[in-house]
Motif scaffolding. Structure first.
Motif, PDB file in Angstrom:
ATOM      1  N   LYS A  38      62.722  59.215  12.863  1.00  0.00           N
ATOM      2  CA  LYS A  38      62.608  60.239  11.835  1.00  0.00           C
ATOM      3  C   LYS A  38      63.065  59.628  10.519  1.00  0.00           C
ATOM      4  CE  LYS A  38      61.796  64.311  10.158  1.00  0.00           C
ATOM      5  NZ  LYS A  38      60.392  64.776   9.999  1.00  0.00           N
ATOM      6  N   LEU A  39      62.100  59.270   9.695  1.00  0.00           N
ATOM      7  CA  LEU A  39      62.419  58.590   8.444  1.00  0.00           C
ATOM      8  C   LEU A  39      62.570  59.593   7.308  1.00  0.00           C
ATOM      9  CD1 LEU A  39      59.806  55.686   8.730  1.00  0.00           C
ATOM     10  CD2 LEU A  39      62.233  55.619   9.327  1.00  0.00           C
ATOM     11  N   PRO A  40      63.601  59.464   6.502  1.00  0.00           N
ATOM     12  CA  PRO A  40      63.752  60.364   5.356  1.00  0.00           C
ATOM     13  C   PRO A  40      62.627  60.128   4.349  1.00  0.00           C
ATOM     14  CG  PRO A  40      65.371  58.594   5.260  1.00  0.00           C
ATOM     15  CD  PRO A  40      64.697  58.487   6.592  1.00  0.00           C
ATOM     16  N   ALA A  41      62.254  61.190   3.639  1.00  0.00           N
ATOM     17  CA  ALA A  41      61.146  61.113   2.689  1.00  0.00           C
ATOM     18  C   ALA A  41      61.358  60.029   1.642  1.00  0.00           C
ATOM     19  CB  ALA A  41      60.948  62.475   2.014  1.00  0.00           C
ATOM     20  N   LYS A  42      62.613  59.797   1.260  1.00  0.00           N
ATOM     21  CA  LYS A  42      62.896  58.793   0.230  1.00  0.00           C
ATOM     22  C   LYS A  42      62.577  57.373   0.688  1.00  0.00           C
ATOM     23  CE  LYS A  42      67.787  58.293   1.484  1.00  0.00           C
ATOM     24  NZ  LYS A  42      69.203  58.412   1.021  1.00  0.00           N
ATOM     25  N   ASN A  43      62.436  57.183   2.008  1.00  0.00           N
ATOM     26  CA  ASN A  43      62.122  55.853   2.547  1.00  0.00           C
ATOM     27  C   ASN A  43      60.616  55.591   2.607  1.00  0.00           C
ATOM     28  OD1 ASN A  43      64.882  55.978   3.047  1.00  0.00           O
ATOM     29  ND2 ASN A  43      64.716  54.779   4.939  1.00  0.00           N
ATOM     30  N   ILE A  44      59.818  56.584   2.237  1.00  0.00           N
ATOM     31  CA  ILE A  44      58.365  56.485   2.380  1.00  0.00           C
ATOM     32  C   ILE A  44      57.712  56.581   1.003  1.00  0.00           C
ATOM     33  CG2 ILE A  44      56.296  57.497   3.418  1.00  0.00           C
ATOM     34  CD1 ILE A  44      58.231  58.734   5.553  1.00  0.00           C
ATOM     35  N   THR A  45      56.915  55.574   0.653  1.00  0.00           N
ATOM     36  CA  THR A  45      56.197  55.560  -0.617  1.00  0.00           C
ATOM     37  C   THR A  45      54.701  55.555  -0.335  1.00  0.00           C
ATOM     38  OG1 THR A  45      57.957  54.258  -1.640  1.00  0.00           O
ATOM     39  CG2 THR A  45      55.851  54.363  -2.798  1.00  0.00           C
ATOM     40  N   GLN A  46      53.984  56.499  -0.936  1.00  0.00           N
ATOM     41  CA  GLN A  46      52.541  56.580  -0.752  1.00  0.00           C
ATOM     42  C   GLN A  46      51.829  55.867  -1.896  1.00  0.00           C
ATOM     43  OE1 GLN A  46      51.018  60.509   0.238  1.00  0.00           O
ATOM     44  NE2 GLN A  46      52.931  61.075   1.258  1.00  0.00           N
ATOM     45  N   MET A  47      50.770  55.115  -1.551  1.00  0.00           N
ATOM     46  CA  MET A  47      50.024  54.351  -2.552  1.00  0.00           C
ATOM     47  C   MET A  47      48.638  54.041  -2.013  1.00  0.00           C
ATOM     48  SD  MET A  47      52.086  50.731  -2.096  1.00  0.00           S
ATOM     49  CE  MET A  47      53.633  51.511  -2.554  1.00  0.00           C
ATOM     50  N   ASP A  48      47.776  53.480  -2.867  1.00  0.00           N
ATOM     51  CA  ASP A  48      46.436  53.088  -2.445  1.00  0.00           C
ATOM     52  C   ASP A  48      46.513  51.958  -1.424  1.00  0.00           C
ATOM     53  OD1 ASP A  48      45.291  54.942  -4.117  1.00  0.00           O
ATOM     54  OD2 ASP A  48      44.924  53.513  -5.747  1.00  0.00           O
ATOM     55  N   THR A  49      45.508  51.921  -0.543  1.00  0.00           N
ATOM     56  CA  THR A  49      45.517  50.959   0.557  1.00  0.00           C
ATOM     57  C   THR A  49      45.681  49.522   0.081  1.00  0.00           C
ATOM     58  OG1 THR A  49      44.021  52.425   1.773  1.00  0.00           O
ATOM     59  CG2 THR A  49      44.226  50.164   2.573  1.00  0.00           C
TER      60      THR A  49
END
Length: 320
Positions: free
Chosen positions: A203-214
């Motif tokens: 269960k990863l906290p949201a702050k550990n996840i960065t969304q970006m283009d492929t």
């Protein structure tokens, strides 16, 4: 199948107006196509419009030529569904397709088949389902263009994770260590990040996840801006950037094994198609795909030439 008009790049005779380009590789049989069992056949191949598919379509067409067939290349059909429909209707004869794409996108299933034997169960399911659609799936390759997490060499030396179970354990022992770069679709798909977290108990906290283009993900992972990035397992940038792919040890991600899909009427008319393609399909795996894709995407080579060079290197064909 539809005849090719001499000197023209169109098909007619009830098949509708469709464009294509004749393949003119001067190839002879090597380890495949001995005796030219497809001599006199007019076959049309229809790859999708991305690097791996352009290479696979060229490989298929070159194989057919070596076996004696006249081949029309119908690269350029709009979208995956368009390419499939061309083979289904008989406007084209063959393509390499992915088992997961067929099962979920074309056949309308919401979940992949859990497949501890890796490619076989998912392939068998699409094979059986597609027979009624006039399509025959030949045996699959080990090439599996599915999701994975990858890291750069420095982080691999630092954390020494090799599997997604290792990543999950690291996320529990050192929560700050596991940062992810992912695309938005992967972040929200049931067969993407949410499902992966559930399957592996992380269960990863949201702050550990960065969304970006492929495309950006690969460069960010290579630089170490995130510890792990979402990648596609046959992407040539994995090899060129020396990324380390984590093993999906619980077999969570769907199988997207490439396999030849043939119009069943064409296969009945030219059964030698199967024996021509089978040795080639057996040779295709993720390492081969990464190498060939990298020659196009990183080195800027022509997909058709990359395919031809590989076919000659492997001894499948001669000349060209």
């Amino acid at each position: 199948m539809c005849p090719v008009l001499a000197g023209a790049l169109v098909l007619v005779a009830g098949c509708g107006l469709t464009s294509g380009s004749p393949m003119v590789d001067n190839v002879a049989p090597g380890s495949i196509g001995q005796g030219q069992p497809l001599k006199g056949a007019h076959l049309t191949v229809t790859p999708k419009e991305f690097t791996e598919q352009l290479i696979l379509g060229a490989i298929m067409g070159i194989a057919f030529q070596a076996a004696g067939a006249d081949v029309l290349d119908r690269t350029g059909i709009q979208g995956s569904i368009g390419a499939r429909e061309a083979v289904k209707s008989g406007d084209a004869d063959a393509m390499y397709e992915y088992t997961g794409t067929a099962w979920i996108t074309y056949l309308g299933n919401s979940k992949p088949i859990p497949d501890p034997q890796q490619q076989q169960w998912q392939w068998q399911a699409v094979h059986d389902a597609d027979l009624k659609n006039g399509l025959t799936w030949l045996p699959p390759s080990a090439l599996n263009n599915t999701y994975a997490l990858a890291m750069n060499q420095a982080n691999f030396k630092k954390y020494a994770t090799r599997t997604l179970s290792d990543v999950a354990a690291l996320s529990r022992s050192s929560p700050r260590a596991v940062t992810l770069c992912v695309e938005s679709e992967f972040a929200n798909r049931a067969d993407g990040l949410p499902g992966m977290e559930k399957a592996y108990g992380m269960k990863l906290p949201a702050k550990n996840i960065t969304q970006m283009d492929t495309g950006i993900i690969y460069t960010q992972v290579a630089k170490g801006s995130c510890t792990y990035g979402e990648v596609f397992t046959t992407d040539g940038r994995i090899k060129s950037m020396h990324l380390v792919v984590m093993e999906d040890d619980k077999k969570f991600f769907p199988n997207y094994n490439a396999a030849p899909v043939i119009n069943s009427k064409a296969l009945k008319k030219y059964p030698a198609i199967a024996q021509v393609l089978d040795p080639i399909t057996k040779k295709l795996d993720n390492d081969v795909a990464q190498t060939l894709n990298s020659k196009v995407d990183v080195d800027g080579q022509d997909p058709h030439q990359v395919a031809l060079d590989w076919m000659k290197q492997e001894g499948f064909v001669e000349g060209g």
